[in-house]
Design a protein around this motif. Structure first.
Motif, PDB file in Angstrom:
ATOM      1  N   GLN A  58      -8.328  20.784  -5.746  1.00 11.79           N
ATOM      2  CA  GLN A  58      -9.708  20.903  -5.290  1.00 11.79           C
ATOM      3  C   GLN A  58     -10.687  20.090  -6.128  1.00 11.79           C
ATOM      4  N   ASP A  59     -10.219  19.441  -7.187  1.00  8.95           N
ATOM      5  CA  ASP A  59     -11.098  18.667  -8.055  1.00  8.95           C
ATOM      6  C   ASP A  59     -10.952  17.164  -7.850  1.00  8.95           C
ATOM      7  N   VAL A  60     -10.049  16.734  -6.970  1.00  9.85           N
ATOM      8  CA  VAL A  60      -9.836  15.306  -6.717  1.00  9.85           C
ATOM      9  C   VAL A  60     -10.824  14.824  -5.661  1.00  9.85           C
ATOM     10  N   GLN A  61     -11.518  13.739  -5.977  1.00  4.57           N
ATOM     11  CA  GLN A  61     -12.501  13.196  -5.038  1.00  4.57           C
ATOM     12  C   GLN A  61     -11.837  12.373  -3.937  1.00  4.57           C
ATOM     13  N   TYR A  62     -12.389  12.505  -2.740  1.00  3.21           N
ATOM     14  CA  TYR A  62     -12.083  11.656  -1.594  1.00  3.21           C
ATOM     15  C   TYR A  62     -13.417  11.152  -1.044  1.00  3.21           C
ATOM     16  N   ARG A  63     -13.381  10.028  -0.376  1.00  5.00           N
ATOM     17  CA  ARG A  63     -14.602   9.560   0.264  1.00  5.00           C
ATOM     18  C   ARG A  63     -14.820  10.354   1.547  1.00  5.00           C
ATOM     19  N   ILE A  64     -16.077  10.797   1.803  1.00  6.41           N
ATOM     20  CA  ILE A  64     -16.317  11.709   2.922  1.00  6.41           C
ATOM     21  C   ILE A  64     -17.096  11.057   4.058  1.00  6.41           C
ATOM     22  N   ALA A 197     -13.191   9.757 -11.629  1.00  4.02           N
ATOM     23  CA  ALA A 197     -11.830  10.263 -11.823  1.00  4.02           C
ATOM     24  C   ALA A 197     -11.839  11.775 -12.042  1.00  4.02           C
ATOM     25  N   PRO A 198     -10.797  12.452 -11.498  1.00  4.97           N
ATOM     26  CA  PRO A 198      -9.726  11.912 -10.666  1.00  4.97           C
ATOM     27  C   PRO A 198     -10.179  11.732  -9.214  1.00  4.97           C
ATOM     28  N   HIS A 199      -9.785  10.618  -8.598  1.00  2.00           N
ATOM     29  CA  HIS A 199     -10.129  10.375  -7.208  1.00  2.00           C
ATOM     30  C   HIS A 199      -8.955   9.705  -6.517  1.00  2.00           C
ATOM     31  N   ALA A 200      -8.916   9.868  -5.213  1.00  2.00           N
ATOM     32  CA  ALA A 200      -7.848   9.277  -4.414  1.00  2.00           C
ATOM     33  C   ALA A 200      -8.163   7.820  -4.129  1.00  2.00           C
ATOM     34  N   GLY A 201      -7.118   7.022  -3.976  1.00  2.00           N
ATOM     35  CA  GLY A 201      -7.271   5.666  -3.482  1.00  2.00           C
ATOM     36  C   GLY A 201      -7.159   5.652  -1.974  1.00  2.00           C
ATOM     37  N   GLY A 202      -7.873   4.725  -1.337  1.00  2.00           N
ATOM     38  CA  GLY A 202      -7.837   4.633   0.120  1.00  2.00           C
ATOM     39  C   GLY A 202      -6.720   3.730   0.600  1.00  2.00           C
ATOM     40  N   TRP A 203      -6.028   4.153   1.678  1.00  2.00           N
ATOM     41  CA  TRP A 203      -4.874   3.415   2.171  1.00  2.00           C
ATOM     42  C   TRP A 203      -4.936   3.216   3.680  1.00  2.00           C
ATOM     43  N   ALA A 204      -4.420   2.080   4.113  1.00  2.00           N
ATOM     44  CA  ALA A 204      -4.119   1.855   5.533  1.00  2.00           C
ATOM     45  C   ALA A 204      -2.613   1.991   5.700  1.00  2.00           C
ATOM     46  N   VAL A 205      -2.203   2.827   6.645  1.00  2.00           N
ATOM     47  CA  VAL A 205      -0.775   3.028   6.912  1.00  2.00           C
ATOM     48  C   VAL A 205      -0.399   2.205   8.143  1.00  2.00           C
TER      49      VAL A 205
END
Length: 463
Positions: A58-64, A197-205
């Motif tokens: 719950q503490d990891v950032q994602y772009r919203i 940090a901590p944050h997720a990296g953005g990915w294209a699958v």
């Protein structure tokens, strides 16, 4: 924030985990995190796979993405509540010279301004905000595609203008105003305009292969107020609780109720899907439940926050992929799982602390012509007028303390209800926006417009 999972039953927790596991697996998301809010606090957090080598929490950032728009709308409603603007004001009154000043502030909030959905090329989500340093760069030479106020047309530039409006009236950058007036009072210390940090990296699958490509993370510059924010499930859980109950330090419950009210004309496809747009919030209807919130996306990220006010439940779901799982469906299912497995226990009934005899006298049955209604008093101080049959107009009314009430919803929203008394103080009738309600159908003793036939009610007579 440490969340307690003990408040949900083990079977409920497993059902929630199963739902996000299916979403992450079938949606091929590098990671997916979720939270459920009940009673004003997070009661469950779940995650699948890993972010940068460690399990997301719950503490990891994602772009919203566009959930940012709801934050911007809160800032605008604060300005309105302080009397610094009216929602019906044209933008030009407060922010002159944009070239889009004919649109009202309400139209910008509700995406009915007629502005284009996107800024001119190049694609703003994947290019630096420095390419659009001025509002004119965001709007282009012909910003309007539709007449203002006529239709719903989602517009990112519209919320860029609202961010500029906040900056103009506050005399400070949108980011600073947001931090001071919303993030800090609500304790959202892991919500920011740039990743921390901590944050997720953005990915294209890849759509046809199980491989990934990193997405660029651009600063949106002028368009930040439309989609810049990063956040966590813990912070968005707090924000969801605020959207249900309000917080007088930020925005009252009454203003939030206004934000949650549909404000845009619906397209035929939206009517069929149960979708409507309010003032910075979306409404969807699913499984017989009204869900209010916002979704968001930017290259590399998907986000959804949705609340059920009636169930006092909310769900937040975040993923770090450009496309994949349908996060609204996931969030709606999380709300449904808890609502059905562990339905809300209602507050105990309590009598009114005190009652005005003159108001109590009005309780009971009334007639609008020949239609039967009941007027009821409730412990929250409101009165309700509702048909005794299943069909008909109904509303709750807020008292003014002088023997009058104002309608809160439906046909009677904003209309005045009052008791009309005779010279001896007895009640003659109720007046509701000129409609007369009497104790008996067309009561001959009451002042009914058009009068009452002196021969009274009759049958068909002898053959």
């Amino acid at each position: 924030m440490t969340t307690s999972q003990d408040e949900l039953l083990p079977a409920t927790r497993r059902a929630l985990l199963h739902r996000i596991a299916v979403a992450q697996s079938e949606g091929r998301a590098p990671s997916l995190v979720a939270a459920v809010v009940r009673g004003g606090r997070a009661v469950w957090h779940g995650s699948r796979t890993s972010v940068d080598g460690h399990a997301p929490d719950q503490d990891v950032q994602y772009r919203i993405g566009s959930i940012t728009k709801t934050f911007t709308a809160v800032l605008v409603l604060r300005l309105r509540d302080e009397g610094l603007l009216a929602l019906g004001d044209p933008l030009e009154k407060h922010l002159p010279g944009t070239g889009a000043g004919e649109a009202t502030i309400a139209e910008l909030l509700a995406h009915t301004s007629g502005l284009a959905a996107e800024s001119p090329a190049p694609w703003w989500e994947r290019t630096p905000g420095s390419l659009r340093p001025e509002l004119s760069d965001v709007l282009g030479e012909q910003p309007f595609l539709h007449p203002s106020g006529r239709r719903f047309h989602y517009s990112n530039p519209g919320y860029t203008l609202l961010g500029a409006l906040v900056e103009k009236l506050r005399g400070a950058p949108w980011e600073d105003v947001l931090r001071r007036e919303v993030l800090e009072p609500l304790g959202l210390d892991r919500t920011s305009t740039r990743p921390q940090a901590p944050h997720a990296g953005g990915w294209a699958v890849h759509p046809w292969a199980d491989v990934m490509l990193p997405e660029p993370t651009e600063d949106l510059g002028r368009m930040a107020s439309a989609g810049q924010l990063w956040s966590t499930t813990a912070d968005l859980a707090k924000f969801a609780a605020f959207l249900i109950k309000g917080d007088d330090l930020v925005l009252s419950a009454e203003s939030l109720e206004e934000m949650r009210t549909p404000a845009a004309p619906q397209e035929a496809a939206d009517v069929a899907s149960g979708y409507a747009y309010c003032l910075g919030l979306e409404i969807r209807h699913q499984d017989g439940r009204t869900l209010i919130g916002h979704s968001g996306s930017l290259p590399g990220f998907l986000a959804c926050l949705t609340v059920s006010v009636e169930d006092d439940l909310a769900a937040v779901v975040l993923a770090n992929c450009t496309s994949g799982p349908l996060l609204f469906s996931v969030a709606a299912d999380l709300v449904r799982v808890v609502a059905e497995a562990e339905p809300r226990i209602p507050e105990p009934w309590r009598p009114m602390p005190e009652v005005d005899p003159a108001v109590l006298e009005l309780a009971g049955q009334w007639y609008w012509g020949t239609h039967a209604f009941a007027l009821r008093l409730s412990a929250d101080g409101l009165v309700s007028l509702e048909p005794l049959s299943d069909k008909g107009r109904r509303s709750r009314f807020r008292p003014h303390g002088d023997g009058t009430w104002t309608g809160l919803e439906g046909y009677y929203a904003g209309e005045l209800l009052k008791a009309v008394r005779r010279s001896d103080g007895t009640v003659d009738h109720l007046d509701l926006g000129s409609f007369v309600f009497t104790r008996q159908p067309y009561d001959e003793g009451a002042a009914v417009p058009g009068g009452v036939d002196p021969d009274g009610w009759r049958g068909i007579g002898p053959a």
